[in-house]
Design a protein around this motif. Sequence first.
Motif, short mmCIF file in Angstrom:
data_model
loop_
_atom_site.label_atom_id
_atom_site.label_comp_id
_atom_site.label_asym_id
_atom_site.label_seq_id
_atom_site.Cartn_x
_atom_site.Cartn_y
_atom_site.Cartn_z
N LEU A 119 45.79 11.12 47.46
CA LEU A 119 45.74 10.31 46.25
C LEU A 119 46.66 9.10 46.41
N LYS A 120 46.08 7.89 46.39
CA LYS A 120 46.88 6.69 46.62
C LYS A 120 47.17 5.95 45.32
N GLU A 121 46.24 6.02 44.38
CA GLU A 121 46.44 5.31 43.12
C GLU A 121 45.76 6.07 42.00
N GLY A 122 46.26 5.84 40.78
CA GLY A 122 45.72 6.52 39.63
C GLY A 122 44.66 5.70 38.93
N LYS A 123 43.40 6.07 39.14
CA LYS A 123 42.32 5.39 38.42
C LYS A 123 42.12 6.14 37.11
N LEU A 124 41.98 5.39 36.02
CA LEU A 124 41.86 6.04 34.71
C LEU A 124 40.66 6.98 34.66
N ALA A 125 39.55 6.59 35.31
CA ALA A 125 38.36 7.43 35.28
C ALA A 125 38.64 8.78 35.94
N GLU A 126 39.39 8.75 37.07
CA GLU A 126 39.70 10.00 37.75
C GLU A 126 40.67 10.84 36.92
N LEU A 127 41.67 10.16 36.32
CA LEU A 127 42.61 10.90 35.48
C LEU A 127 41.87 11.55 34.32
N LYS A 128 40.90 10.81 33.79
CA LYS A 128 40.13 11.36 32.68
C LYS A 128 39.33 12.58 33.14
N ALA A 129 38.75 12.47 34.34
CA ALA A 129 37.98 13.60 34.86
C ALA A 129 38.85 14.85 34.99
N MET A 130 40.13 14.64 35.29
CA MET A 130 41.04 15.79 35.42
C MET A 130 41.46 16.34 34.07
N TRP A 131 41.70 15.44 33.09
CA TRP A 131 42.41 15.85 31.87
C TRP A 131 41.53 16.01 30.64
N GLU A 132 40.27 15.51 30.68
CA GLU A 132 39.48 15.53 29.44
C GLU A 132 39.17 16.97 29.02
N PRO A 133 38.94 17.16 27.72
CA PRO A 133 38.71 18.53 27.22
C PRO A 133 37.57 19.23 27.94
N GLY A 134 36.54 18.47 28.32
CA GLY A 134 35.39 19.07 28.97
C GLY A 134 35.69 19.61 30.36
N ALA A 135 36.83 19.21 30.93
CA ALA A 135 37.18 19.65 32.29
C ALA A 135 37.70 21.08 32.30
N GLN A 136 38.02 21.57 31.12
CA GLN A 136 38.62 22.90 31.03
C GLN A 136 37.74 23.95 31.69
N THR A 137 38.35 24.75 32.54
CA THR A 137 37.71 25.83 33.33
C THR A 137 36.60 25.31 34.26
N LYS A 138 36.29 24.01 34.24
CA LYS A 138 35.23 23.50 35.12
C LYS A 138 35.81 22.74 36.32
N ASP A 183 44.02 24.18 29.71
CA ASP A 183 44.41 25.10 30.79
C ASP A 183 45.26 24.41 31.85
N PHE A 184 46.37 23.83 31.40
CA PHE A 184 47.34 23.29 32.36
C PHE A 184 48.71 23.87 32.02
N THR A 185 49.65 23.74 32.94
CA THR A 185 50.98 24.27 32.68
C THR A 185 51.71 23.32 31.75
N ALA A 186 51.91 23.75 30.51
CA ALA A 186 52.56 22.89 29.53
C ALA A 186 54.00 23.33 29.31
N SER A 187 54.90 22.36 29.20
CA SER A 187 56.28 22.71 28.87
C SER A 187 56.92 21.57 28.09
#
Lengths: 329, 316
Positions: A119-138, A183-187
Amino acid sequence: MKSLKIAGLVAGVLVSAAAHAQVPLVKVDGSSTVYPITEAVAEEFQKSKKNTVRVTVGISGTGGGFKKFCRGETDISDASRPITAKEMADCKAAGIKYIELPVAFDALTVVINPKNDWLKEGKLAELKAMWEPGAQTKVMKWNQVNPAYPDRPLKLFGPGADSGTFEYFTEAVNGKAKASRGDFTASEDDNVLVQGVSRDIAGLGYFGYAYYFENKDKLKALPIVNSKGKAVMPSVEGVMSGEYEPLSRPIFIYVSAKSAERPEVKEFVEFYMKSAAPLVKEVKYVPLGDADYKHALDNFGKKKTGTAFGGHNEIGVKVADLLKREPKE
Amino acid sequence: MSQVTLNAAQIAERLAAIRKIIAKAKRFDTFFAILGLVSLMVGVLTLTALIADMAIRGLPRIDLDFFTSFPSRRAANAGILSAWVGTILVMLVTALAAVPLGVAAGVYLEEYAPKNWMTDIIEINITNLAGVPSIVYGLLALGLFVYHFGFGQSILSAGLTLALLILPVVIVSTREAIRAIPQMVREAAYGCGATTWQLTRDHIVPYSSAGILTGVIIGMARAIGETAPIITIGALTFIAFLPTAPFTGDPPAGLFDWVMAPFTVMPIQMFNWTSRPEADFLVNAAAAGFILMLMTLIMNGLAIWLRYHLRKKIKW
């Protein structure tokens, strides 16, 4: 006779306790994100006043701070996000008017493990793919985010749902405040997130810039691709120039208009605006421009009460524009 | 009756069988002794490891300045002055409130209360109170002391909250100490025509004072580390001044003005430091934790010492 004397003594003590004039006291409470800045200012202010004025700073969180503030218990509320419509209504009901003053920027920093070489840079689309609600368990593996990435489990770390950082990040990345996969480690303790990402090569997390800066040897920050397509590292310069967006956010103090009439509160706020820049840098936040601090001080002097936001947060707003707006109550 | 006569070989055989049974029983003894020792070590070693860890990290930071400095944004200048003073003052209020209330309640239940179902219900409830999570006391105190009585976020509110928290411990230990006093003492006192109050004042309370003190100190040792209820009622994190001492300042403060002062306590200071980004603050947190642990150990040590010395004086 004896009991009468004792009663008199007790009454005397109680009366003197009530009548005793206190040393002027400025009460601040609220966000843990803004706390280090207010603490630094309070420390210097008390020093400069030779301890003739007392300042206390508590950490109740932005929401908890506003609850106390709108009950009139505190003079100043630290806030890592603008006041919400509900909090505005609470304050109004209690007759509390307030002046909204931006004090610094916080650059939300997305971090990965230093051994992560894909991972070289943070693209918003990729970050969204990781963090959006629909990504849960998928979306559970890196190659599901982008086929070019390795077949490794995706380990996400982020702040808990009550945090202003969480609220801002989800709005900026997922498009809706507080909309995130669960489903991420929250603290609530950012040091836990630092530990998590630094120990897991497949880890990714986000938190305030200060925690990245103090752990630079253990973490790698991602440059964020901004709306102009340029990847910008989180840094004081990047934020001040406005290029590090959309993950930089202004943070605020709210001063009660009634308290601001007391000389000690007025002096404290003026001291805050005048000496913020170097202190903000020292505690690893990003200061506003000098003109912005002057403008804020000016607004304070003119007692412009209300909020420039109108009860909801905005992404990528310029502080200079905020300060020019006519605040609403 | 016929006598069985055994020859030497038979005797040896039976002895061997008996020895085998004994050996088997002893094996279990050894096994349990080891199991018990291991169980004990789990607790003791964890504590030792914790103390050692905090000592190794924190000791280099502990010097006189650490005790005489207020919190600061710079880890090297930050100290625990407001925290340890706050902790001691809160504990003082706790003791002043919990001891008279707890001892009076304990004495009443043992010496005065009629033995009926009402008393039974009260007893069950006191035992239950000891198990209520401390955060519940914090919420109760927030509503009652902070807002309803208007004590605000003060040392008084915090002290009274912790007093409620340790009240069951004080009551239970008072009752146990009183129960240990032989019945003949009461009979002798009543025989001489003493009233219950005279018996309580001259015999029951003095004789049970060792047990009561132990209970109070053990309760206080629990209260000193409590964080949740104190955060709930609103202890502060940054506070760089001490409550005004009685009869100082201008105009002079009253004798009890300090109870209304804002405050912080050791566990809160420590908690704040652990959540800071700079690694140096973690050292401060370890140092503060070590001192808090030391305070608790000193209190527990005091409890043991007092019990030993006060008991020595009493001979039935």
